[in-house]
Scaffold this active site. Structure first.
Site, short mmCIF file in Angstrom:
data_model
loop_
_atom_site.label_atom_id
_atom_site.label_comp_id
_atom_site.label_asym_id
_atom_site.label_seq_id
_atom_site.Cartn_x
_atom_site.Cartn_y
_atom_site.Cartn_z
N LYS A 294 14.34 -54.99 -31.73
CA LYS A 294 13.07 -54.48 -31.21
C LYS A 294 12.19 -54.03 -32.36
CE LYS A 294 11.42 -50.57 -28.39
NZ LYS A 294 11.86 -49.47 -27.49
N ASP B 149 17.93 -48.22 -26.13
CA ASP B 149 17.05 -48.63 -27.23
C ASP B 149 17.28 -47.65 -28.38
OD1 ASP B 149 16.08 -50.01 -24.95
OD2 ASP B 149 14.08 -50.16 -25.84
N LYS C 125 12.41 -57.77 -28.57
CA LYS C 125 11.49 -56.91 -27.83
C LYS C 125 10.35 -56.48 -28.74
CE LYS C 125 11.17 -52.54 -25.29
NZ LYS C 125 11.93 -51.42 -24.68
#
Length: 219
Positions: free
Chosen positions: A149, A87, A179
């Site tokens: 995300k 991430d 996300k």
């Protein structure tokens, strides 16, 4: 019921004061709840996780103001130490400046450093305009990301919103995952993010959300 939420959760521990015991407890809880993965800081690698539980770590976290070569090195090391997913945080200032080519190049550097792991790109959607969100999502897709995300959960502008998730989903279609993370503290909020288009959730209060209870905890 609980399973449908738990199985798309990255159960998250990113507090800087987290101890080895906290990491072990988070892994155990993720496995107990049936989470998809556990999301940790990169310096805890390598870690042992139960079969079926993925390991995600953050890159360039939480500011994103790291040189692309540093992010790439961090990604490469994490992949070599067993990370299944990364991430990464973009340079939000570059996005606000409209330097989308620089954002795309930053993502591409990480993608090329770790080509065999799932790459999620954290855009800090609360700090961006709609046009900036769209442009950054397009750049992330062009650079080879697997997910976009919403948030680190650390930015003062805030975390995930239904609007941002829906906009991100409409931009990437079904080609990338979306996300939602940051500030999701109730089951109702988690369900709303899924309805808006989230295919993964980043949660630290996973147990409370899975069990439908409110929580003031966040990462």
């Amino acid at each position: 019921m609980t399973e449908s939420i738990a199985t798309i959760v990255d159960h998250t521990l990113l507090k800087p004061e987290a101890t080895a015991a906290d990491v072990a407890a988070t892994i155990a809880e993720a496995a107990e709840l049936g989470a998809y993965s556990v999301c940790l800081s990169p310096n805890v690698l390598p870690v042992e996780v139960p079969e079926g539980l993925k390991t995600a770590v953050v890159v360039g976290f939480p500011s994103g103001r790291h040189h692309s070569e540093v992010k790439a090195a961090e990604a490469r090391l994490a992949a070599s130490q067993g990370a299944d997913e990364l991430d990464m945080v973009i340079d939000v200032g570059a996005a606000i400046d409209g330097r989308y080519d620089a954002v795309e190049a930053d993502v591409r550097a990480v993608r090329e450093a770790a080509p065999d792991v799932v790459l999620k790109v954290i855009i800090e959607s609360a700090a961006l305009t709609d046009d900036q969100i769209v442009a950054v999502c397009k750049g992330a897709e062009a650079a080879g990301a697997d997910f976009v995300k919403t948030s680190t959960g650390f930015h003062p502008a805030g975390g995930a919103s239904e609007h941002a998730v829906a906009l991100m989903r409409s931009t990437v279609g079904d080609r990338l995952g979306v996300k939602a993370s940051g500030g999701i503290r109730t089951r109702e909020a988690a369900d709303a993010m899924v309805r808006a288009g989230a295919s993964r959730l980043g949660l630290s209060s996973t147990r409370a959300i899975v069990e439908g209870a409110p929580s003031s905890s966040d990462y």
